[in-house]
Design an enzyme around this catalytic site. Structure first.
Site, mmCIF file in Angstrom:
data_model
loop_
_atom_site.group_PDB
_atom_site.id
_atom_site.type_symbol
_atom_site.label_atom_id
_atom_site.label_comp_id
_atom_site.label_asym_id
_atom_site.label_seq_id
_atom_site.Cartn_x
_atom_site.Cartn_y
_atom_site.Cartn_z
ATOM 1 C CG HIS A 1 -1.634 -1.239 1.510
ATOM 2 N ND1 HIS A 1 -2.784 -1.575 0.829
ATOM 3 C CD2 HIS A 1 -1.395 -2.249 2.367
ATOM 4 C CE1 HIS A 1 -3.213 -2.752 1.274
ATOM 5 N NE2 HIS A 1 -2.391 -3.187 2.201
ATOM 6 C CG HIS B 1 -1.695 -10.308 6.387
ATOM 7 N ND1 HIS B 1 -0.443 -9.787 6.577
ATOM 8 C CD2 HIS B 1 -2.463 -9.266 5.945
ATOM 9 C CE1 HIS B 1 -0.447 -8.493 6.276
ATOM 10 N NE2 HIS B 1 -1.666 -8.150 5.883
ATOM 11 C CG ASP C 1 0.842 -4.970 4.557
ATOM 12 O OD1 ASP C 1 0.146 -4.104 4.007
ATOM 13 O OD2 ASP C 1 0.406 -5.709 5.456
HETATM 14 ZN ZN LIG Z 1 -2.309 -4.993 3.294
#
Ligand SMILES: [Zn+2]
Length: 445
Positions: free
Chosen positions: A60, A268, A319
């Site tokens: 992100h 995850h 991430d």
């Molecule tokens: Zn994420």
């Protein structure tokens, strides 16, 4: 044609590096790879260890603005998320381009040649579409081009705030497209500019897409033969809410909607059941671990070895960008498993490199990258073995010693993007400082 000569290179399918490798590149592809030959006079010598291009499977970009600004307090994933939303609210296509360009350039410096951007900042802060409804996605595509890396824009469907369907509110308004049909219509209208970019789909999570519409997003990905990614069981609270409302785990819900399979990557998978493991592995669904983020957000340690043994290919992502360092990400898979089991030796270096390179590229739809092999895209990462961190290490052990700071040269599709440890186009620290400050409305000198 360009010729490179590596003191050591880790070739596709090998369990360790080979010495004295001559590599020829024509039109952005590897055309010749010869092992054990001396350097010809016209070849550029690459000292240290040469690795394939590394993939950052889960990003992100705007979270880069949170680094070092959210780490001193306490709290949980959920309180961190409030800070993340503060930044999300301020970005527009121009400021997002600047922040993402600097962030992707930082990735290039770390040896990342391809990034999967899990993109949900779609609309203006009040939720209204920009004149071009894909302006934010286009900014990310342009940012990757300027940073010299390939990008898979995982356009993310984000419709509700909770598992039981509460509507988006406040900072989440700009994520939403109304329903999955609205999401698909917007994505269908998007034509990413440039050969460096491709489109994929994402289900933000079972919180954000109602069960009845999961199949629509999965169907879009199947119809376009595109990667499909989804956050999965990062937090126990998501599992509990899903079980209470749907009577099944998030994995079970995705499986029932036809959202799992070899084109799918679950991100995850930290808190999953034994049955979930079997479902993910049996369907060939990949799992992207994000160890530096999972530690930063106090998520927990996922069962990496068991996930791999069940049949899920592992990939890696930075991430939230608390750290952008694929070496740290890769060794953390092994080191976290050691902490959990109090034993060493769960993953070989070759297996970790596979997660960081070819498996990540495949999870992002670039099946012809991430390998040093004839015919593959010519991505190379030369890592110094003479730094304070790496001096004296065996080349095969470099993954456990090197950091992003040891990356000396990066080639993406045959083009030099990083030379002598510096990005050839972007002043990365200066642009990061400026674009991060700008995302808080701060003045920069
Ligand atoms: Zn994420």
């Amino acid at each position: 044609m360009t010729r490179w000569h590596a003191a050591y290179a880790w070739l596709d399918g090998r369990t360790g590096p080979d010495p004295d490798v001559l590599i020829e590149v024509t039109d952005g592809r590897f055309t010749t790879i010869d092992v054990g030959v001396p350097a010809p006079p016209d070849a550029t010598r690459l000292a240290g260890l040469v690795l394939p291009g590394l993939a950052n499977t889960h990003s992100h970009a705007f979270h880069r603005a949170l680094r070092g600004r959210t780490h001193t307090g306490g709290g949980t994933f959920w309180t961190w998320r409030e800070r993340m939303y503060d930044v999300a609210t301020r970005l527009d296509p121009d400021s997002y381009l600047a922040l993402a360009r600097a962030t992707y350039a930082e990735m290039a410096l770390a040896g990342i040649t391809c990034v999967g951007e899990f993109h949900y900042l779609h609309h203006a802060p009040d939720g209204r579409p920009y004149a071009d409804p894909n302006a934010m996605g286009a900014a990310l595509v342009e940012a990757a081009a300027q940073a010299g890396v390939r990008l898979t824009l995982l356009d993310t469907c984000y419709l509700t705030a909770t598992v039981d369907g509460k509507p988006l509110a406040g900072p989440q308004l700009r994520f939403g497209d109304g329903d999955a049909a609205g999401w698909a219509a917007r994505v269908d209208a998007f034509r990413p500019a440039g050969d460096h970019a491709r489109l994929g789909a994402a289900i933000h999570s079972v919180r954000a897409v109602p069960a009845a519409q999961l199949g629509d997003v999965a169907g879009w990905a199947a119809a376009h033969d595109a990667p499909l990614h989804a956050h999965l069981s990062e937090q126990p609270a998501e599992n509990e809410a899903c079980l209470a409302y749907h009577g099944t785990t998030p994995t079970g819900l995705l499986a029932g909607a036809g959202a799992l399979g070899p084109r799918t990557t679950a991100v995850h998978a930290t808190h999953i059941t034994r049955a979930d493991l079997t479902t993910l592995g049996g369907s060939g669904t990949g799992v992207c671990l994000c160890p530096t983020t999972e530690r930063d957000l106090a998520d927990g340690i996922g069962p990496a070895r068991a996930i791999a043994d069940a049949g899920s290919p592992l990939s890696l992502g930075s991430d939230s960008h608390a750290v952008i360092d694929p070496f740290e990400e890769a060794r953390a898979v092994e080191l976290d498993e050691r902490l959990r089991t109090r034993r060493r030796g769960h993953f070989g270096a070759g297996e970790l490199l596979r997660a960081a390179g070819p498996a990540g590229h495949r999870a992002l739809g670039w099946t012809d990258a991430g390998r040093i092999a004839v015919g593959a895209r010519a991505d190379l990462v030369a890592v110094r073995l003479d730094s304070v961190r790496t001096a004296g290490v065996e080349p095969v052990g470099a993954l456990f010693a090197a950091t992003a700071a040891d990356v000396d040269l990066v080639l993406v599709d045959g083009a030099v993007v990083v030379r002598d440890g510096r990005h050839v186009r972007v002043d990365v620290p200066a642009e990061l400082a400026r674009s991060v400050a700008n995302s808080y409305g701060e003045d920069v000198a």
